[in-house]
Design an enzyme around this catalytic site. Sequence first.
Site, PDB file in Angstrom:
ATOM      1  N   LYS A   1       0.826  -1.197   0.000  1.00  0.00           N
ATOM      2  CA  LYS A   1       0.000   0.000   0.000  1.00  0.00           C
ATOM      3  C   LYS A   1       0.872   1.263   0.000  1.00  0.00           C
ATOM      4  O   LYS A   1       2.042   1.217   0.392  1.00  0.00           O
ATOM      5  CB  LYS A   1      -0.879   0.030   1.264  1.00  0.00           C
ATOM      6  CG  LYS A   1      -1.931  -1.047   1.368  1.00  0.00           C
ATOM      7  CD  LYS A   1      -2.664  -0.922   2.697  1.00  0.00           C
ATOM      8  CE  LYS A   1      -3.766  -1.967   2.838  1.00  0.00           C
ATOM      9  NZ  LYS A   1      -4.889  -1.706   1.919  1.00  0.00           N
TER      10      LYS A   1
ATOM     11  N   ARG B   1     -10.426 -11.344   1.719  1.00  0.00           N
ATOM     12  CA  ARG B   1     -11.339 -12.343   1.147  1.00  0.00           C
ATOM     13  C   ARG B   1     -10.716 -13.733   1.146  1.00  0.00           C
ATOM     14  O   ARG B   1     -11.425 -14.731   1.162  1.00  0.00           O
ATOM     15  CB  ARG B   1     -11.750 -11.908  -0.257  1.00  0.00           C
ATOM     16  CG  ARG B   1     -10.629 -11.812  -1.271  1.00  0.00           C
ATOM     17  CD  ARG B   1     -11.020 -10.976  -2.487  1.00  0.00           C
ATOM     18  NE  ARG B   1     -11.191  -9.577  -2.121  1.00  0.00           N
ATOM     19  CZ  ARG B   1     -11.602  -8.626  -2.959  1.00  0.00           C
ATOM     20  NH1 ARG B   1     -11.880  -8.927  -4.228  1.00  0.00           N
ATOM     21  NH2 ARG B   1     -11.733  -7.388  -2.564  1.00  0.00           N
TER      22      ARG B   1
END
Length: 524
Positions: free
Chosen positions: A298, A372
């Site tokens: 990130k 996920r």
Amino acid sequence: MTSPRTTNLSLVDTDPAELAVDAIVIGVHSQTGEQGATSGLAGTLLLASGAESIAVAFDGKLTETLALLGATGGPGEVIKLATLGTVTAPLVAAVGLGPEPSGAAPAPEALRRAAGSAIRALAGASRVALSMPLPDDTDASAELRAVAEGALLGGYRFAGYKTRPQPTRREPVTEVLIAVPDAGDAGAQAEITRAQVVAGAVRLTRDWVNTAPNELRPPSFADAVAGAARDAGLGVEVLDEAELAAGGYGGIVAVGQGSEAPPRLVKLTYTPQDGGNGKRVALVGKGITFDTGGISIKPAQGMWEMKSDMGGAAAVGAAMLAIAALKPAVAVSAYLPMAENMPSGTSYRPGDVITMYNGKRVEVLNTDAEGRMILGDAMARACEDGTDYLFETSTLTGGQVVALGKRVAGVMGTPELCERVQAVGDAVGEPAWPMPLPDDVRKGMESDVADISQVNAGMDRAGHMLQGGVFLREFVTDDVAWAHIDIAGPSYHSGEPTGYWTKGGTGVPVRMLVQLVEDVAANG
């Protein structure tokens, strides 16, 4: 690290003007008409019910004085006024409730936010009374619950890590009295007990989310949840990295393998007395204790807030403690997959193909879509164990914030269950908005080499929130009604305190999850 102390809460039916407290809180409405309003001053005000005896003590000049001090009655505004002996309390705090409602009392969420604002503004006082507008009838449980929750959550403060005392830092209110018509009413007392249980779970969630990530890595987070759950009488199972690998939890293992702090899966079980109503509920929460993005790292700006990426697991774990105390007539199991997503020589990579717990193979395109991966394993395990309803919550996608903002969660899954989540969320003040799972989004996640890609195969972020829901659907069996609740925005508040939200973790969606379980217990 935990909040230093909690707020004691009780009911009182003494005249508010005669209460021996440090401050008395009353409600005021903004007013545009002439009846009951001030005139010729800085705005117009109308006293809410509950302030009648205070107004009498001020010889009818209370609204005029508050308006001179700048009060407008706007939601959450708090104006303090020295009483100079007119009532027993030395201070009156008028909290804005917005326009006067058409019904008997303001909406529960308005009361919740007002109570939170008032208690937060009165930090430094020890004992505070709330004389808020509550209906006189026996159906006032929602309003009383809201005031109690707002007071308890508005008084929250994370202990923090400062080594020196702060001279200007005022301690939170330690005792709150809520004025009601009958303090001995069993129903009212039950609402106070419930509010203390649920707000305690929200505060614990906030503590876990606010804890520095070096102090709450997967093994220590698992130990904290497991210890609290055992103390509450819940069944506890903790799988370590070796057991996860042997059990086929490919998603959890893959995400966690880049960190020296290995992953965990915590299962908590609540078994109701007498078997309950025969229904089974599963709760699943994302527990990424810190998210760098892994190899797909990130940007540095704002990465420190990624300590909150375990907000879903924190909410589920704390909700289970509340469920253990409230004892609803339905069986509940919770699954908390925990991992730290770090870049290293052992990290999983874009291009990897991972075999998940249910046997499906996933092509990894972006290691920052790690939530996920761990949730897919946990949801598959929940379905294997057997459940009728599955509620999963996670700080899953930035797309949720783009689409719905910082206050409204996105919910996807079985349409009927999503509508139920929306209704409960509206009732408790944790709103959620149903979103679709279009076929074209699933088509865009087709992989040339595996059963599905984590994200859109073209790395297209269109419908980003929906991609998360579409992916998770692959791990729910056809016979299970399910709802994915994306709390990327609502779980963490980076702005100034507002209402009963303090800066940092909010505790969303603990209250929603508890209410959903109680709803299933009552209605199937």
